[in-house]
Design an enzyme around this catalytic site. Structure first.
Site, PDB file in Angstrom:
ATOM      1  N   LYS A  44       0.856  -1.189   0.000  1.00 48.11           N
ATOM      2  CA  LYS A  44       0.000   0.000   0.000  1.00 48.11           C
ATOM      3  C   LYS A  44       0.886   1.230   0.000  1.00 48.11           C
ATOM      4  O   LYS A  44       1.917   1.268   0.700  1.00 48.11           O
ATOM      5  CB  LYS A  44      -0.887   0.006   1.253  1.00 48.11           C
ATOM      6  CG  LYS A  44      -1.554   1.343   1.586  1.00 48.11           C
ATOM      7  CD  LYS A  44      -2.606   1.756   0.555  1.00 48.11           C
ATOM      8  CE  LYS A  44      -3.217   3.116   0.892  1.00 48.11           C
ATOM      9  NZ  LYS A  44      -4.129   3.593  -0.186  1.00 48.11           N
ATOM     10  N   ASN A  68     -13.672   5.139  -4.486  1.00 46.60           N
ATOM     11  CA  ASN A  68     -13.002   5.148  -3.183  1.00 46.60           C
ATOM     12  C   ASN A  68     -12.387   6.494  -2.882  1.00 46.60           C
ATOM     13  O   ASN A  68     -11.875   7.173  -3.775  1.00 46.60           O
ATOM     14  CB  ASN A  68     -11.926   4.044  -3.122  1.00 46.60           C
ATOM     15  CG  ASN A  68     -10.558   4.556  -3.560  1.00 46.60           C
ATOM     16  OD1 ASN A  68      -9.827   5.163  -2.781  1.00 46.60           O
ATOM     17  ND2 ASN A  68     -10.225   4.343  -4.821  1.00 46.60           N
ATOM     18  N   SER A  69     -12.443   6.828  -1.590  1.00 48.47           N
ATOM     19  CA  SER A  69     -11.663   7.958  -1.103  1.00 48.47           C
ATOM     20  C   SER A  69     -11.087   7.518   0.244  1.00 48.47           C
ATOM     21  O   SER A  69     -11.518   7.988   1.301  1.00 48.47           O
ATOM     22  CB  SER A  69     -12.530   9.203  -0.967  1.00 48.47           C
ATOM     23  OG  SER A  69     -11.692  10.300  -0.623  1.00 48.47           O
ATOM     24  N   LEU A  72      -5.476   7.450   2.048  1.00 52.25           N
ATOM     25  CA  LEU A  72      -4.122   6.947   2.336  1.00 52.25           C
ATOM     26  C   LEU A  72      -3.985   6.292   3.714  1.00 52.25           C
ATOM     27  O   LEU A  72      -3.039   6.573   4.446  1.00 52.25           O
ATOM     28  CB  LEU A  72      -3.103   8.093   2.218  1.00 52.25           C
ATOM     29  CG  LEU A  72      -2.248   8.163   0.973  1.00 52.25           C
ATOM     30  CD1 LEU A  72      -1.274   9.330   1.075  1.00 52.25           C
ATOM     31  CD2 LEU A  72      -1.468   6.892   0.718  1.00 52.25           C
ATOM     32  N   CYS A 128      -0.003  11.467  -5.216  1.00 49.13           N
ATOM     33  CA  CYS A 128       0.075  11.966  -3.856  1.00 49.13           C
ATOM     34  C   CYS A 128      -0.174  13.479  -3.892  1.00 49.13           C
ATOM     35  O   CYS A 128       0.087  14.146  -4.898  1.00 49.13           O
ATOM     36  CB  CYS A 128       1.403  11.632  -3.210  1.00 49.13           C
ATOM     37  SG  CYS A 128       2.816  11.955  -4.222  1.00 49.13           S
ATOM     38  N   SER A 193      -6.643   5.230 -10.192  1.00 44.87           N
ATOM     39  CA  SER A 193      -8.092   5.431 -10.394  1.00 44.87           C
ATOM     40  C   SER A 193      -8.354   6.768 -11.113  1.00 44.87           C
ATOM     41  O   SER A 193      -7.539   7.688 -11.055  1.00 44.87           O
ATOM     42  CB  SER A 193      -8.808   5.429  -9.041  1.00 44.87           C
ATOM     43  OG  SER A 193      -8.154   6.308  -8.151  1.00 44.87           O
ATOM     44  N   GLY A 247      -5.920  -1.242 -14.408  1.00 44.03           N
ATOM     45  CA  GLY A 247      -7.189  -0.570 -14.669  1.00 44.03           C
ATOM     46  C   GLY A 247      -8.151  -1.430 -15.447  1.00 44.03           C
ATOM     47  O   GLY A 247      -7.887  -1.747 -16.603  1.00 44.03           O
ATOM     48  N   GLY A 269      -6.879  -4.326  -9.396  1.00 47.30           N
ATOM     49  CA  GLY A 269      -7.329  -3.536  -8.246  1.00 47.30           C
ATOM     50  C   GLY A 269      -8.718  -3.936  -7.801  1.00 47.30           C
ATOM     51  O   GLY A 269      -8.909  -4.864  -7.009  1.00 47.30           O
TER      52      GLY A 269
HETATM   53  C1  LIG Z   1      -5.414   9.617  -3.640  1.00 52.33           C
HETATM   54  C2  LIG Z   1      -4.374   9.676  -2.543  1.00 52.33           C
HETATM   55  C3  LIG Z   1      -5.047   9.573  -1.182  1.00 52.33           C
HETATM   56  C4  LIG Z   1      -3.682  11.007  -2.633  1.00 52.33           C
HETATM   57  C5  LIG Z   1      -3.319   8.559  -2.753  1.00 52.33           C
HETATM   58  C6  LIG Z   1      -3.730   7.168  -2.325  1.00 52.33           C
HETATM   59  C7  LIG Z   1      -4.782   6.571  -3.209  1.00 52.33           C
HETATM   60  C8  LIG Z   1      -6.036   6.234  -2.729  1.00 52.33           C
HETATM   61  C9  LIG Z   1      -6.452   6.471  -1.313  1.00 52.33           C
HETATM   62  O1  LIG Z   1      -5.747   6.006  -0.371  1.00 52.33           O
HETATM   63  O2  LIG Z   1      -7.521   7.129  -1.174  1.00 52.33           O
HETATM   64  N1  LIG Z   1      -6.999   5.703  -3.553  1.00 52.33           N
HETATM   65  C10 LIG Z   1      -6.742   5.476  -4.887  1.00 52.33           C
HETATM   66  O3  LIG Z   1      -7.602   4.996  -5.650  1.00 52.33           O
HETATM   67  N2  LIG Z   1      -5.496   5.760  -5.377  1.00 52.33           N
HETATM   68  C11 LIG Z   1      -4.509   6.317  -4.599  1.00 52.33           C
HETATM   69  O4  LIG Z   1      -3.400   6.573  -5.116  1.00 52.33           O
END
Ligand SMILES: CC(C)(C)CCc1c(C(=O)O)[nH]c(=O)[nH]c1=O
Length: 309
Positions: A44, A68-69, A72, A128, A193, A247, A269
């Site tokens: 991760k 998704n949100s 991180l 990021c 994504s 993807g 994914g």
């Molecule tokens: C979107 C970020 C939170 C800045 C990075 C981590 C990440 C996340 C996440 O941890 O929300 N989700 C994704 O689909 N892609 C990512 O690269």
């Protein structure tokens, strides 16, 4: 039938691995990937310190994919360095994903990967966040150049970048030009994504995830055409770099398409999130059947050989 593929001189037992963020947050998940039929695996995306991530619900399954949100959530970089120390590299290569919240954090984490002498391969997540209010690094081309220059001088080994999708030919050209100036960038993972989608629940007239007023990254079947385009665009523009496809993959046909478009490895994914690591066995079998039907004995015979009309 040889499903093995070569990546940076390493033979992989299958051109398949997880997408960073899926089934790779904690040791139990990483162990399951190590035991699976995947030919490689990635951790991760990590930050310097541990993070809880966003409030739930933060992931939702959609009819043709996911939104998704997560925000991180991760155990902090040291946890994954500890895993990298214990990983069996004879079994399969390990990629180490980094998404520092600042350039300084990225440099600190990368310096520690360097000092750990780990065989893990760095995949720098360029989705990021940048300075609040500005676009993510990969969409801020000046910032992208700075980050690659800084990481290239701080990290002595080849590394890769994880890119969000681009939707404009001029952007493919501009980003490829920047990447081609960094010979240490020897692989490109397309795509992350599709950012900031929104989906709605008809009955409650509400969004599906809590963070960001329901806005979140879109994955799954919805993104396959965009993923294939980004894989092929960078495959054509960066002949000295390897492309990792990501993807919209849920069948052997999707794997075949990514390989034909130029991918050397294909990441899974959303479908992995939904079906678990047994998916790698199914995808391997489905790909083998397709190759048999088409008379291909090795992946090299068709990899990157997409025809135009
Ligand atoms: C979107 C970020 C939170 C800045 C990075 C981590 C990440 C996340 C996440 O941890 O929300 N989700 C994704 O689909 N892609 C990512 O690269």
């Amino acid at each position: 039938l040889d499903l093995s593929t070569f990546f940076l001189g390493r033979p992989l037992t299958a051109p398949l691995m997880n997408a960073s963020g899926v089934w790779c947050n904690v040791n139990s998940q990483l162990h399951a990937l190590a035991e699976s039929e995947a030919g490689a695996m990635v951790t991760k995306s990590c930050t310097l310190l541990r993070r809880d991530g966003n409030p739930e619900p933060r992931y939702h399954t959609l009819t043709m994919g996911s939104i998704n949100s997560m925000g991180l959530p991760n155990e902090g970089h040291q946890y994954y360095l500890d895993y990298a120390e214990r990983h069996d590299y004879e079994n399969k290569p390990l990629f180490f994903s980094v998404a520092g919240l600042t350039l300084d954090d990225n440099l600190t984490i990368v310096a520690q990967i360097q000092d750990a002498y780990t065989p893990a391969l760095l995949e720098l997540n360029l989705s990021c966040p940048n300075v609040p209010g500005k676009a993510q690094i990969a969409y801020d081309f000046d910032a992208l150049d700075v980050v690659l220059a800084e990481i290239s001088s701080a990290y002595s080994r080849p590394f890769g970048v994880k890119l969000p999708p681009y939707f404009d030919i001029a952007h493919f050209d501009e980003v490829a030009d920047i990447l081609n100036r960094y010979e240490k960038v020897n692989f490109i993972t397309c795509i992350n994504s599709i950012g900031n989608g929104l989906m709605i629940d008809m009955e409650s007239e509400t969004v599906l995830i809590k963070p960001k007023q329901g806005f979140g990254g879109i994955g799954g079947e919805y993104v396959l055409p965009t993923a294939l385009a980004n894989v092929n665009a960078f495959y054509q523009r960066c002949p000295k770099k390897s492309i990792i496809g990501c993807g919209g993959v849920n069948t052997g046909e999707h794997v075949f398409m990514h390989l034909l478009a130029g991918a050397s490895i294909v990441q899974i994914g959303t479908a992995l999130y939904e079906q678990g690591p047994e998916i790698f066995e199914r995808l391997k079998a489905e790909l083998a059947l397709i190759m048999q039907e088409k008379g291909y004995k090795t992946i090299r015979e068709f990899q990157g050989k997409l025809k135009t009309l």
